[in-house]
Write a protein that holds these residues in place. Structure first.
Motif, PDB file in Angstrom:
ATOM      1  N   LEU A   1     -28.275 -78.415   9.343  1.00  0.00           N
ATOM      2  CA  LEU A   1     -26.987 -77.712   9.309  1.00  0.00           C
ATOM      3  C   LEU A   1     -25.829 -78.693   9.167  1.00  0.00           C
ATOM      4  O   LEU A   1     -24.845 -78.409   8.478  1.00  0.00           O
ATOM      5  CB  LEU A   1     -26.816 -76.879  10.587  1.00  0.00           C
TER       6      LEU A   1
ATOM      7  N   ARG B   1     -26.159 -80.373   5.462  1.00  0.00           N
ATOM      8  CA  ARG B   1     -26.541 -79.404   4.445  1.00  0.00           C
ATOM      9  C   ARG B   1     -25.883 -79.720   3.105  1.00  0.00           C
ATOM     10  O   ARG B   1     -24.765 -80.251   3.071  1.00  0.00           O
ATOM     11  CB  ARG B   1     -26.147 -77.995   4.899  1.00  0.00           C
TER      12      ARG B   1
ATOM     13  N   SER C   1     -17.275 -75.222  11.231  1.00  0.00           N
ATOM     14  CA  SER C   1     -18.004 -74.381  12.185  1.00  0.00           C
ATOM     15  C   SER C   1     -19.519 -74.545  12.064  1.00  0.00           C
ATOM     16  O   SER C   1     -20.228 -74.591  13.075  1.00  0.00           O
ATOM     17  CB  SER C   1     -17.622 -72.914  11.985  1.00  0.00           C
ATOM     18  N   THR C   2     -20.017 -74.668  10.838  1.00  0.00           N
ATOM     19  CA  THR C   2     -21.459 -74.827  10.653  1.00  0.00           C
ATOM     20  C   THR C   2     -21.932 -76.153  11.221  1.00  0.00           C
ATOM     21  O   THR C   2     -22.993 -76.229  11.862  1.00  0.00           O
ATOM     22  CB  THR C   2     -21.830 -74.729   9.164  1.00  0.00           C
ATOM     23  N   SER C   3     -21.172 -77.215  10.992  1.00  0.00           N
ATOM     24  CA  SER C   3     -21.531 -78.526  11.533  1.00  0.00           C
ATOM     25  C   SER C   3     -21.497 -78.514  13.057  1.00  0.00           C
ATOM     26  O   SER C   3     -22.338 -79.125  13.715  1.00  0.00           O
ATOM     27  CB  SER C   3     -20.591 -79.607  10.996  1.00  0.00           C
TER      28      SER C   3
ATOM     29  N   GLY D   1     -21.990 -79.369   2.218  1.00  0.00           N
ATOM     30  CA  GLY D   1     -21.249 -79.483   3.461  1.00  0.00           C
ATOM     31  C   GLY D   1     -20.131 -80.501   3.411  1.00  0.00           C
ATOM     32  O   GLY D   1     -19.358 -80.623   4.364  1.00  0.00           O
TER      33      GLY D   1
ATOM     34  N   ILE E   1     -22.109 -75.953  14.956  1.00  0.00           N
ATOM     35  CA  ILE E   1     -23.326 -75.264  15.393  1.00  0.00           C
ATOM     36  C   ILE E   1     -24.520 -76.211  15.323  1.00  0.00           C
ATOM     37  O   ILE E   1     -25.352 -76.263  16.239  1.00  0.00           O
ATOM     38  CB  ILE E   1     -23.571 -74.009  14.526  1.00  0.00           C
TER      39      ILE E   1
END
Length: 319
Positions: free
Chosen positions: A163, A166, A289-291, A169, A293
Motif C-alpha cells: 500500500l 503501490r 491516506s492510502t500510505s 503512489g 493505512i
C-alpha cells in the motif's frame, strides 16, 4: 537505519557503565523509566534520519554515511578504549561478527539512498518491515516456530508495504527498492544479533559495527570525496549524526536494563510517529491516506510479532 531499534544497532556509550557481558540477567524492572528512555532514543534515531535526509540533498550518500561511522568509531575509541581495550576486539565467532557489521553497513547505505529519494515517514515505515522478515526467516534459520499469528503478521506486513509503495503512489521506484534492500539487510543484522547474543560481549559487537563501517567507507573515500567546504551548519550536522545515533542506541540499551524486551518491542513503532511529525515539520511532506493505512498495517504486523512472540532475555545490543 537508519539505525532503528528494530535491530538495536551499535551503541556509542558516553559513560563507563556499559556491560561487557554477553547476557544480563535478573535486572530490576522500572517500566516507566524504560519507556521514557526508549521514547527518547527513538526520537534521536529519527533526528539522525532527518539529518541524513537533509545532508544527502547536498552531498553524496556514501560521504554522509561515512561521516556517521567515522564519528561513531572515533567516539568509541576515545571513550571506551582507555578502559576496555582488549574487550573491544575480543570475539568468539569473529566471522559472524564481521558479517553482522557488513549487514548494518549495507543497511545504512541503502537507507541513505532511500531517504535521498523518498519522504521520511514512508522510508521509515518500509524499513520497519525488517521484524516481519526476521519472523519469516527465523523459522528456517533459527528453528523458531512461526505459528498462525506469525504468518498473519508476515502477510499483513507485506500488504502494508504494498500500500505504501503501490504503483501510482508517487514514490520514487528506485527509492522504494533501496528501502526494501535496507529492510532486508536490517533483518540479516537482527538475525545475526540473535545468533551472537549468547556468545559475544556487547561492547565488542558495538565496536566492530562502527569499525567495519569506518573501514569500508574510509577506503572508498577517494572515490566519492566531494571537494567542497561544508558550511558551519552542514559541519555541525555531519558531526552530529554519529553523536545522535550513538546516544540514541545507548539510551535504548539503558531502556533494556529497566524494562523487558517484550514490553519495549512494541514501543519501537513510536518511531513511525516521530518520522511522520518530523517529515511534516522539517520537509513539509505528509503521507496520503492510502500510505497512512499501509504504515498502520506495517506497524500492526510488527506489534503482533512483538506481543505474541515468546519473551526473550534483554540483550544490550540486540535492533
Amino acid at each position: 537505519m537508519s539505525d532503528s531499534p528494530t535491530g538495536q544497532p551499535p551503541v556509542t556509550p558516553s559513560t563507563p557503565e556499559i556491560s561487557t557481558q554477553p547476557q544480563q540477567a535478573h535486572l530490576p524492572h522500572n517500566i516507566l523509566k524504560g519507556f521514557l528512555l526508549a521514547a527518547a532514543a527513538l526520537f534521536l534515531f529519527t533526528c539522525m534520519d532527518s539529518i541524513t535526509k537533509y545532508l544527502t540533498s547536498h552531498y553524496n550518500v556514501p560521504f554522509v554515511v561515512a561521516m556517521r561511522y567515522l564519528v561513531h568509531c572515533s567516539v568509541m575509541l576515545i571513550i571506551l578504549a582507555p578502559r576496555h581495550s582488549t574487550q573491544l576486539v575480543k570475539t568468539q565467532r569473529t566471522g559472524l561478527v564481521i558479517l553482522r557489521g557488513l549487514a548494518l553497513t549495507l543497511s545504512s547505505l541503502c537507507m541513505g539512498m532511500a531517504l535521498q529519494r523518498m519522504p521520511l515517514a514512508e522510508t521509515t515505515a518500509i524499513n520497519f518491515l525488517a521484524p516481519t522478515l526476521v519472523a519469516l526467516l527465523a523459522g528456517s534459520l533459527l528453528s523458531e516456530r512461526i505459528g498462525a499469528w506469525g504468518w498473519l503478521a508476515i502477510v499483513t506486513g507485506f500488504i502494508g508495504v504494498l500500500l505504501i509503495a503501490r504503483p501510482g503512489g508517487g514514490l520514487d521506484a528506485l527509492g522504494v527498492f533501496f528501502a526494501l534492500m535496507a529492510a532486508c539487510a536490517n533483518a540479516t543484522y537482527q538475525l545475526l544479533s540473535r545468533l551472537l547474543a549468547s556468545t559475544e560481549k556487547a561492547i565488542a559487537l558495538l565496536f566492530y559495527t562502527a569499525l567495519i563501517g569506518s573501514i569500508i567507507f574510509g577506503l572508498a573515500l577517494p572515490w566519492y570525496w566531494e571537494n567542497k567546504t561544508p558550511s558551519t551548519l552542514e559541519l555541525v550536522l555531519l558531526l552530529s549524526m554519529g553523536l545522535t545515533g550513538g546516544l540514541g542506541h545507548y539510551l535504548f540499551t539503558l531502556a533494556y536494563r529497566h524494562a523487558p524486551a517484550s514490553v519495549l518491542a512494541p514501543m519501537t513503532y513510536l518511531q513511525l510517529i516521530w518520522a511522520g511529525l518530523m517529515g511534516w515539520f522539517i520537509f513539509g511532506t505528509i503521507p496520503d491516506s492510502t500510505s497512512l493505512i499501509g504504515m498502520c498495517i506495517v506497524a500492526a504486523s510488527g506489534l503482533i510479532i512483538a506481543v505474541k512472540s515468546r519473551p526473550a532475555k534483554p540483550v544490550a545490543d540486540q535492533l
